[in-house]
Structures are given as structure tokens and as C-alpha cells.
Design a protein around this motif. Sequence first.
Motif: not given
Length: 99
Positions: A12-19, A27-28
Motif C-alpha cells: 500500500p501507499w499512503y498520503v501523509n501530511d507532513f507540515s 509508510k504512514p
Amino acid sequence: MNKMEQKHTPGPWYVNDFSGYHNLYDKPDYNANNLLDEDQCARAPHNAKLAAAAPELLDALQELIEVATEYYKMVFDRDVPADHYAISNALEAIKKATE
């Protein structure tokens, strides 16, 4: 049905919101690799191509579900069962993409 050779990073792929910066990661969490950055992922160019094709893939999948549903009803004279593996997998993928 045989799957074509896949050059992109497996999910799986993840959409992360880093700042406030959204991107695709493997990875999440904060130890994740950016799947679109060639310094972090050798398959970044292939991942970018897949991501760019996502809107068309989504449209095609939605059309395919419509056609398959109509065909199933025509051939079997009933609706596709709710637990049909291919249809339910496709609907889950659409839900994940559109939520």
C-alpha cells in the motif's frame, strides 16, 4: 488473468501530511520514503507515471463496473451479488480514492 510486469512500488501507499506538504509514501509515519523522490525511491519515475494515470484509471474502473453490472444482469437476470470479489474489490478501491 496474468498481471503485467509492475515497475512501480508495490502498495500500500499512503498520503501523509507532513507540515502541510502532501505526498505519497511507503509508510504512514515519519520514517517513510517519498515514493516520488528519486533520492528516496529508485522506482519514483514509474510511481509518478502511475499517479498521473490515476484519474483515467478511476474513470475506466467506474465504467467497467457499470458495464460488468449491466452484463451480469443481462446474462443472469439478477443483480451482481454484493460480495462478488472483483466488483467489491473495485468498489473498495474507488472508495479509497474518492473519500
